[in-house]
Design an enzyme around this catalytic site. Structure first.
Site, PDB file in Angstrom:
ATOM      1  N   ALA A   1       0.849  -1.200   0.000  1.00 22.93           N
ATOM      2  CA  ALA A   1       0.000   0.000   0.000  1.00 22.93           C
ATOM      3  C   ALA A   1       0.881   1.244   0.000  1.00 22.93           C
ATOM      4  CB  ALA A   1      -0.914  -0.011   1.231  1.00 22.93           C
TER       5      ALA A   1
ATOM      6  N   VAL B   1       2.754   3.574  -5.184  1.00 27.41           N
ATOM      7  CA  VAL B   1       2.216   3.017  -6.423  1.00 27.41           C
ATOM      8  C   VAL B   1       0.903   2.278  -6.152  1.00 27.41           C
ATOM      9  CG1 VAL B   1       2.615   1.345  -8.268  1.00 27.41           C
ATOM     10  CG2 VAL B   1       4.456   2.876  -7.552  1.00 27.41           C
TER      11      VAL B   1
ATOM     12  N   ASP C   1      -1.089  -4.815   3.184  1.00 25.63           N
ATOM     13  CA  ASP C   1       0.304  -4.451   3.468  1.00 25.63           C
ATOM     14  C   ASP C   1       0.709  -5.118   4.774  1.00 25.63           C
ATOM     15  OD1 ASP C   1       2.081  -1.775   2.311  1.00 25.63           O
ATOM     16  OD2 ASP C   1       2.736  -2.728   4.175  1.00 25.63           O
TER      17      ASP C   1
ATOM     18  N   ARG D   1       0.608   1.709   8.341  1.00 24.07           N
ATOM     19  CA  ARG D   1       0.323   2.165   6.987  1.00 24.07           C
ATOM     20  C   ARG D   1      -1.151   1.910   6.623  1.00 24.07           C
ATOM     21  NH1 ARG D   1       4.035   2.698   1.693  1.00 24.07           N
ATOM     22  NH2 ARG D   1       4.763   4.621   2.584  1.00 24.07           N
TER      23      ARG D   1
ATOM     24  N   PRO E   1      14.027  -2.011  -3.323  1.00 24.19           N
ATOM     25  CA  PRO E   1      15.137  -1.062  -3.211  1.00 24.19           C
ATOM     26  C   PRO E   1      16.404  -1.610  -3.853  1.00 24.19           C
ATOM     27  CG  PRO E   1      14.774  -2.197  -1.121  1.00 24.19           C
ATOM     28  CD  PRO E   1      13.700  -2.662  -2.055  1.00 24.19           C
TER      29      PRO E   1
ATOM     30  N   ALA F   1      13.664   1.351 -19.461  1.00 18.22           N
ATOM     31  CA  ALA F   1      14.147   2.191 -20.559  1.00 18.22           C
ATOM     32  C   ALA F   1      13.480   3.565 -20.523  1.00 18.22           C
ATOM     33  CB  ALA F   1      13.878   1.500 -21.901  1.00 18.22           C
TER      34      ALA F   1
ATOM     35  N   CYS G   1      12.518   6.253  -8.510  1.00 15.45           N
ATOM     36  CA  CYS G   1      12.643   5.442  -9.734  1.00 15.45           C
ATOM     37  C   CYS G   1      13.907   5.661 -10.545  1.00 15.45           C
ATOM     38  CB  CYS G   1      11.448   5.689 -10.645  1.00 15.45           C
ATOM     39  SG  CYS G   1       9.947   4.961 -10.009  1.00 15.45           S
ATOM     40  N   PHE G   2      14.205   6.930 -10.853  1.00 18.20           N
ATOM     41  CA  PHE G   2      15.221   7.174 -11.882  1.00 18.20           C
ATOM     42  C   PHE G   2      16.558   6.510 -11.561  1.00 18.20           C
ATOM     43  CE2 PHE G   2      13.310  11.271 -13.897  1.00 18.20           C
ATOM     44  CZ  PHE G   2      12.294  10.489 -14.418  1.00 18.20           C
TER      45      PHE G   2
HETATM   46  C1  UDX Z   1       9.139   9.076 -12.642  1.00 14.99           C
HETATM   47  C2  UDX Z   1       8.530   8.948 -14.046  1.00 14.99           C
HETATM   48  O1  UDX Z   1       8.174  10.233 -14.539  1.00 14.99           O
HETATM   49  C3  UDX Z   1       7.337   8.037 -14.019  1.00 14.99           C
HETATM   50  O2  UDX Z   1       6.827   7.855 -15.318  1.00 14.99           O
HETATM   51  C4  UDX Z   1       7.762   6.707 -13.430  1.00 14.99           C
HETATM   52  O3  UDX Z   1       6.672   5.837 -13.354  1.00 14.99           O
HETATM   53  C5  UDX Z   1       8.363   6.901 -12.062  1.00 14.99           C
HETATM   54  O4  UDX Z   1       9.445   7.811 -12.129  1.00 14.99           O
HETATM   55  P1  UDX Z   1       8.583  10.517 -10.486  1.00 14.99           P
HETATM   56  O5  UDX Z   1       9.891  10.020  -9.987  1.00 14.99           O
HETATM   57  O6  UDX Z   1       7.407  10.422  -9.591  1.00 14.99           O
HETATM   58  O7  UDX Z   1       8.195   9.738 -11.819  1.00 14.99           O
HETATM   59  O8  UDX Z   1       8.724  12.070 -10.878  1.00 14.99           O
HETATM   60  P2  UDX Z   1       9.227  12.883 -12.155  1.00 14.99           P
HETATM   61  O9  UDX Z   1       8.231  13.925 -12.438  1.00 14.99           O
HETATM   62  O10 UDX Z   1       9.617  12.011 -13.292  1.00 14.99           O
HETATM   63  O11 UDX Z   1      10.526  13.631 -11.601  1.00 14.99           O
HETATM   64  C6  UDX Z   1      11.713  12.946 -11.264  1.00 14.99           C
HETATM   65  C7  UDX Z   1      12.792  13.934 -10.865  1.00 14.99           C
HETATM   66  O12 UDX Z   1      13.263  14.674 -11.978  1.00 14.99           O
HETATM   67  C8  UDX Z   1      12.337  14.979  -9.847  1.00 14.99           C
HETATM   68  O13 UDX Z   1      13.339  15.151  -8.881  1.00 14.99           O
HETATM   69  C9  UDX Z   1      12.140  16.219 -10.676  1.00 14.99           C
HETATM   70  O14 UDX Z   1      12.281  17.392  -9.934  1.00 14.99           O
HETATM   71  C10 UDX Z   1      13.254  16.061 -11.691  1.00 14.99           C
HETATM   72  N1  UDX Z   1      13.023  16.807 -12.938  1.00 14.99           N
HETATM   73  C11 UDX Z   1      11.969  16.505 -13.737  1.00 14.99           C
HETATM   74  C12 UDX Z   1      13.929  17.806 -13.331  1.00 14.99           C
HETATM   75  O15 UDX Z   1      14.898  18.085 -12.628  1.00 14.99           O
HETATM   76  N2  UDX Z   1      13.715  18.465 -14.510  1.00 14.99           N
HETATM   77  C13 UDX Z   1      12.671  18.172 -15.331  1.00 14.99           C
HETATM   78  O16 UDX Z   1      12.561  18.805 -16.399  1.00 14.99           O
HETATM   79  C14 UDX Z   1      11.761  17.182 -14.925  1.00 14.99           C
HETATM   80  P1  ADP Z   2       6.376   2.149  -4.135  1.00 14.83           P
HETATM   81  O1  ADP Z   2       6.837   3.559  -4.303  1.00 14.83           O
HETATM   82  O2  ADP Z   2       6.981   1.209  -5.139  1.00 14.83           O
HETATM   83  O3  ADP Z   2       4.892   2.021  -4.050  1.00 14.83           O
HETATM   84  P2  ADP Z   2       6.563   1.881  -1.238  1.00 14.83           P
HETATM   85  O4  ADP Z   2       7.792   1.651  -0.417  1.00 14.83           O
HETATM   86  O5  ADP Z   2       5.831   3.165  -1.129  1.00 14.83           O
HETATM   87  O6  ADP Z   2       6.995   1.617  -2.751  1.00 14.83           O
HETATM   88  O7  ADP Z   2       5.496   0.730  -0.946  1.00 14.83           O
HETATM   89  C1  ADP Z   2       5.775  -0.620  -0.831  1.00 14.83           C
HETATM   90  C2  ADP Z   2       4.891  -1.238   0.265  1.00 14.83           C
HETATM   91  O8  ADP Z   2       4.970  -2.653   0.189  1.00 14.83           O
HETATM   92  C3  ADP Z   2       5.285  -0.860   1.697  1.00 14.83           C
HETATM   93  O9  ADP Z   2       4.191  -0.240   2.338  1.00 14.83           O
HETATM   94  C4  ADP Z   2       5.634  -2.229   2.353  1.00 14.83           C
HETATM   95  O10 ADP Z   2       5.229  -2.290   3.711  1.00 14.83           O
HETATM   96  C5  ADP Z   2       4.824  -3.195   1.503  1.00 14.83           C
HETATM   97  N1  ADP Z   2       5.280  -4.595   1.522  1.00 14.83           N
HETATM   98  C6  ADP Z   2       6.538  -5.069   1.465  1.00 14.83           C
HETATM   99  N2  ADP Z   2       6.549  -6.427   1.461  1.00 14.83           N
HETATM  100  C7  ADP Z   2       5.247  -6.826   1.498  1.00 14.83           C
HETATM  101  C8  ADP Z   2       4.584  -8.105   1.514  1.00 14.83           C
HETATM  102  N3  ADP Z   2       5.266  -9.239   1.450  1.00 14.83           N
HETATM  103  N4  ADP Z   2       3.224  -8.112   1.571  1.00 14.83           N
HETATM  104  C9  ADP Z   2       2.538  -6.963   1.611  1.00 14.83           C
HETATM  105  N5  ADP Z   2       3.089  -5.742   1.595  1.00 14.83           N
HETATM  106  C10 ADP Z   2       4.429  -5.666   1.549  1.00 14.83           C
END
Ligand code: UDX
Ligand code: ADP
Ligand code: UDX
EC number: 1.1.1.22
Length: 480
Positions: free
Chosen positions: A9, A12, A33, A38, A89, A218, A272-273
């Site tokens: 939870a 994402v 979760d 949470r 992670p 990618a 993510c990045f």
């Molecule tokens: C990103 C992707 O956009 C998304 O599609 C994917 O699923 C997860 O990763 P997120 O990390 O939530 O999403 O935010 P994003 O808006 O992509 O920004 C990432 C970082 O880049 C931030 O720190 C933002 O401030 C920075 N950024 C973004 C810049 O520095 N310049 C830009 O022009 C755009």
């Molecule tokens: P993301 O940004 O990918 O959503 P988060 O760290 O915000 O990542 O969320 C991941 C969640 O998954 C956490 O709340 C964590 O407690 C939960 N989690 C981890 N392992 C399990 C599991 N085996 N079953 C259910 N939930 C889990």
């Protein structure tokens, strides 16, 4: 009634499932979760994550066809489709430490699913995982299945934090990868039918499993690369007198390039990045492609360079020392409209300033003091964060204070660093702030959100990323 269960939870799982529940009243969605607080927060008025529009969506569906629970096994057993959205992670130790994804949570989730399932299931990979994770998960499920059939799908999430609800309502595309067998294709169709409740057919793409997994890595690598590209140009702009905003605008007007994601900044952050690029790099290395690995690694190196460049600029303009000086940090989250601080540039910038013995006062409208202290105390991989190799000492931690007010944070400060582009930073009373600061008063805009000329009229010495330098800064020693 189709039943969906989502493991995890987080940033994402929570928003994605809330939107599925909203758009598909005939589907029952339960998010589970392992974390008790949470789930309690998801069931309260104070949701565990800040995301514009999320409260309304949850309010509309919770208790109707959207549920949050810690009873993982019950909901997994009842579900037809199980999304896995647990954390992945970067590994901190062992083989591939600092690069490979840690799939511990994923693996234990898969084993648990195999354990409790009593009917056939579709298992959907939602968290970003390395290419071929689906295959590993499939093996765990198959070898523990007791005759039950599992179909594994990859359905990567492309939402960005801060615009998650908007992105989920109107996705550029939904990507579903599955096995090219009749059973695999049937599972793909079942998931496609869920999204078809609100996403136009031509935006739902279907591929094989590996393509779906790799597309996510990618896409994030390409996005991050754009930012590192424009950030690299920003350094050259400062050296030559060009203006990065003008350059980015001119470059982005080329329809082959496009205008988005060309904002120079103090560095990209987010969960993510960096993680996904490291993943990509590791996969390339494991596949005997060191040149490709190095190509992508450079995107992260430029990002680290941009952060250290910023710190160096601050220190060198303030007479080469910030020791004992109060520096106000406005914004700690990795971008605006989120309270998320994972991999935020602010961590490295603050650590860099603390390394030079600054006193830091931080204000962010959505990040708690507890979170900031935790982030600053965290140990990082040394090669990955060159500014600050050591974990922070307890004395350094004492040099950090956190406030809930921008005026409080900046009062008596020698300098201000804007590290997140929160809208409210554009409309602060900078005259009032200037009057309360030590002189000369410095303003370092790591997000290019303020009007530098206006600030100079007030009296500030201003640094904006990639913009022609203040005469003051030009006279200071060159930045490495
Ligand atoms: C990103 C992707 O956009 C998304 O599609 C994917 O699923 C997860 O990763 P997120 O990390 O939530 O999403 O935010 P994003 O808006 O992509 O920004 C990432 C970082 O880049 C931030 O720190 C933002 O401030 C920075 N950024 C973004 C810049 O520095 N310049 C830009 O022009 C755009
Ligand atoms: P993301 O940004 O990918 O959503 P988060 O760290 O915000 O990542 O969320 C991941 C969640 O998954 C956490 O709340 C964590 O407690 C939960 N989690 C981890 N392992 C399990 C599991 N085996 N079953 C259910 N939930 C889990
Ligand atoms: C380029 C720029 O496009 C143009 O704006 C500039 O003024 C001059 O340089 P040009 O070199 O003539 O023009 O052709 P371009 O279409 O950009 O292609 C350059 C090379 O990239 C070609 O070898 C082309 O085959 C290759 N290419 C292009 C790819 O391999 N893949 C692509 O997707 C696009």
């Amino acid at each position: 009634m189709v039943k969906i269960c989502c493991l995890g939870a987080g940033y994402v799982g929570g928003p994605t499932m809330a939107v599925i529940a909203l758009k598909c009243p005939a589907i029952e969605v339960c998010v589970v979760d392992i974390s008790v607080p949470r789930i309690a927060a998801w069931n309260s008025d104070q949701l565990p994550i800040y995301e514009p529009g999320l409260d309304e969506v949850v309010k509309q569906c919770r208790g109707r066809n959207l549920f949050f629970s810690n009873d993982i096994e019950k909901h997994v057993a009842e579900a037809d489709i199980i999304f896995v959205s647990v954390n992945t992670p970067t590994k901190t130790r062992g083989l591939g430490a600092g690069k490979a994804a840690d799939l511990t949570y994923w693996e234990s989730a898969a084993r648990m699913i195999a354990d409790v399932a009593k009917s056939d299931k579709i298992v959907v990979e939602k968290s970003t995982v390395p290419v071929k994770t689906a295959e590993a998960i499939e093996k765990i499920l198959a070898h523990n299945s007791k005759g039950i059939k599992f179909q594994i799908l990859s359905n990567p999430e492309f939402l960005a934090e801060g615009t998650a609800i908007e992105d989920l309502f109107k996705p550029d595309r939904v990507l579903i990868g599955g096995r090219e067998t009749p059973e695999g294709q049937k599972a793909v169709k079942a998931l496609k039918d869920v999204y078809a409740n609100w996403v136009p057919e031509d935006r739902i793409l279907t591929t094989n499993l590996w393509s779906a997994e790799l597309s996510k890595l990618a896409a994030n690598a390409f996005l991050a690369q754009r930012i590192s590209s424009v950030n690299a140009i920003s350094a050259l702009c400062e050296a030559t007198g060009a203006n990065v905003a003008e350059v980015a605008y001119a470059v982005g007007k080329d329809s082959r390039i496009g205008p988005k994601f060309l904002n120079a900044s103090v560095g990209f952050g987010g969960s993510c990045f960096q993680k996904d690029i490291l993943n990509l790099v590791y996969i390339c290395e494991c596949n005997g492609l060191p040149e490709v690995a190095n190509y992508w690694k450079q995107v992260i190196k430029i990002n680290d360079y941009q952060k250290s460049r910023f710190v160096n600029r601050v220190v060198s303009s303030m007479f080469n020392t910030v020791s004992g000086k109060k520096i106000a940090v406005l914004g700690f989250a990795f971008k605006k409209d989120t309270g998320d601080t994972r991999e935020t540039a602010a961590i490295d910038v603050c650590k860099g300033l603390l390394g030079d013995k600054a006193k830091i006062s931080i204000y962010d409208p959505q990040v708690t003091e507890e979170q900031i202290q935790r982030d600053l105390a965290m140990n990082k991989f040394d090669w990955d964060h060159p500014i600050h190799l050591q974990p922070m000492s307890p004395t350094a931690v004492k040099q950090v204070s956190v406030t809930w007010d921008a005026y409080e944070a900046t009062k008596g400060a020698h300098g201000i660093c804007i590290l997140t582009e929160w809208d409210e930073f554009k409309t602060l009373d900078y005259k009032k702030i200037y009057d309360s600061m030590q002189k000369p008063a410095f303003l370092f805009d790591g997000r290019n959100v303020i009007d530098a000329e206006k600030m100079r009229e007030i009296g500030f010495i201003v640094y904006s990323i990639g913009k022609p330098l203040d005469p003051w800064l030009k006279d200071m020693p060159a930045v490495a």
